[in-house]
Design an enzyme around this catalytic site. Structure first.
Site, PDB file in Angstrom:
ATOM      1  N   ASP A 103       0.855  -1.186   0.000  1.00 13.16           N
ATOM      2  CA  ASP A 103       0.000   0.000   0.000  1.00 13.16           C
ATOM      3  C   ASP A 103       0.899   1.247   0.000  1.00 13.16           C
ATOM      4  O   ASP A 103       1.803   1.339  -0.822  1.00 13.16           O
ATOM      5  CB  ASP A 103      -0.948  -0.065   1.207  1.00 13.16           C
ATOM      6  CG  ASP A 103      -1.987   1.021   1.224  1.00 13.16           C
ATOM      7  OD1 ASP A 103      -2.888   0.991   0.366  1.00 13.16           O
ATOM      8  OD2 ASP A 103      -1.926   1.906   2.101  1.00 13.16           O
ATOM      9  N   TYR A 230      -3.033  10.193   2.874  1.00 13.61           N
ATOM     10  CA  TYR A 230      -4.104  10.824   2.100  1.00 13.61           C
ATOM     11  C   TYR A 230      -3.922  12.314   1.852  1.00 13.61           C
ATOM     12  O   TYR A 230      -4.392  12.834   0.843  1.00 13.61           O
ATOM     13  CB  TYR A 230      -5.452  10.553   2.780  1.00 13.61           C
ATOM     14  CG  TYR A 230      -5.720   9.069   2.844  1.00 13.61           C
ATOM     15  CD1 TYR A 230      -6.050   8.354   1.694  1.00 13.61           C
ATOM     16  CD2 TYR A 230      -5.563   8.360   4.034  1.00 13.61           C
ATOM     17  CE1 TYR A 230      -6.245   6.989   1.723  1.00 13.61           C
ATOM     18  CE2 TYR A 230      -5.771   6.986   4.069  1.00 13.61           C
ATOM     19  CZ  TYR A 230      -6.107   6.312   2.915  1.00 13.61           C
ATOM     20  OH  TYR A 230      -6.283   4.962   2.953  1.00 13.61           O
ATOM     21  N   HIS A 290      -6.381  -6.676  -2.028  1.00 14.79           N
ATOM     22  CA  HIS A 290      -5.431  -5.636  -1.622  1.00 14.79           C
ATOM     23  C   HIS A 290      -4.516  -6.091  -0.484  1.00 14.79           C
ATOM     24  O   HIS A 290      -3.471  -5.488  -0.255  1.00 14.79           O
ATOM     25  CB  HIS A 290      -6.216  -4.384  -1.205  1.00 14.79           C
ATOM     26  CG  HIS A 290      -5.384  -3.148  -1.059  1.00 14.79           C
ATOM     27  ND1 HIS A 290      -4.643  -2.604  -2.085  1.00 14.79           N
ATOM     28  CD2 HIS A 290      -5.162  -2.338   0.024  1.00 14.79           C
ATOM     29  CE1 HIS A 290      -4.018  -1.517  -1.661  1.00 14.79           C
ATOM     30  NE2 HIS A 290      -4.308  -1.342  -0.389  1.00 14.79           N
TER      31      HIS A 290
END
Length: 315
Positions: A103, A230, A290
């Site tokens: 990730d 983010y 994922h």
């Protein structure tokens, strides 16, 4: 997991929590987590590489899990995580390392291997491929309810998460991210409401696992986790040559929702990824999502060990 030991290492003025197993004079493999993960997400791989003769190290990034927060978490950057990784290697007297990331940990590796090439023997990424160190434009063409947009909006995710305890936030994100569709909320819906309260956990993720994650995020909260990744995707890194020539592997789950991000499948299939990392191999897992390292640990362990043993001599 009694084989895994825990300690704190002083890194750039912060105490960073480190999980470790394996012999000290062995080739070193450093595992870098993503969100909503932590050192614990590498539990299967750490034990496997240690049994094969390697030294496995998995830190919690600053502001995550048991590591210290930055003095100003909202100013934390990917470059901070990259430089913390370098400082950790220096503090542990490690001159060269294999890196394994998942990730946004893959994004940290992408920066590290271009900035500090001489410190890297090889790398493996999953969930997110190697990405050239430049501002990342994931939002183009996706609705306002795209989770990256929502998590990137200061205050909104804090209010959304704040309705729930940390364990439930992690539960909801694990369920969402294990699906093959991009999490997108309706206009009048928050991201946490995408998952219904009675939705079961993925079969490979136990209540014990959830409790471990929940306790670690209860300790750290989500201030840094929302900032990196983010709210740091626009970060600019000045690197003259982003090409990386070390042995590398991208473990790609074919049911990973990230493949549906704008431009990602084309980036992988067009050859642009391989042009950045000429010695990259791609291992495609048809049922992989994922979280391949937790969903399919035996398969991932074999792939990791294959790259390590081809390019080093375990002790």
């Amino acid at each position: 997991m009694e084989q895994i030991e825990h300690k704190y290492v002083e890194v750039n003025g912060l105490k960073i929590h480190v999980a470790e197993t394996g012999r000290g004079n062995s080739p070193v493999v450093v595992f870098l987590h993503g969100f909503p993960e932590i050192w614990y997400s590498w539990r299967y791989q750490m034990i496997a590489v240690a049994k094969a003769g390697y030294r496995a190290i998995a830190p919690d990034f600053r502001g995550y899990g048991l590591s210290d927060q930055s003095p100003e978490p909202e100013k934390t950057t990917f470059l901070d995580f990259t430089n913390d990784t370098l400082a950790l290697l220096d503090a542990l007297n490690i001159s060269e390392v294999f890196l394994v990331g998942k990730d946004f940990g893959s994004i940290v590796i992408s920066r590290f291997v271009t900035l500090y090439k001489e410190r890297v023997s090889g790398f493996i990424v999953m969930g997110v491929p190697f990405l050239p160190p430049q501002p990342l434009q994931f939002k183009e063409g996706l609705p306002e309810g795209f989770y990256v947009s929502r998590f990137g909006e200061p205050g909104r995710a804090e209010a959304d998460f704040g309705r729930l305890d940390a364990k439930t936030v992690v539960r909801n994100v694990y369920i969402m991210f294990s699906r093959s569709e991009i999490p997108i909320a309706n206009e009048n819906q928050e991201i946490m409401d995408i998952v219904q309260p009675l939705t079961p956990l993925p079969p490979w993720f136990s209540e014990e696992d959830l409790a471990a994650y929940g306790a670690l995020y209860e300790n750290s909260g989500f201030r840094t986790a929302l900032q990196v990744p983010y709210r740091s995707l626009h970060e600019q890194v000045n690197i003259t040559d982003p090409t990386v020539h070390v042995p590398a592997l991208f473990i790609m789950g074919e049911k990973d929702y990230f493949l549906k991000f704008p431009g990602i499948e084309d980036y992988i299939s067009s050859g642009r990824l391989k042009s950045s990392v000429p010695n990259l191999e791609i291992a495609s897992l048809p049922e992989g999502n994922h979280f391949v390292q937790e969903q399919l640990p035996d398969v991932v362990n074999k792939l990791v060990l294959d790259l390590l043993t081809k390019n080093s001599k375990p002790q």
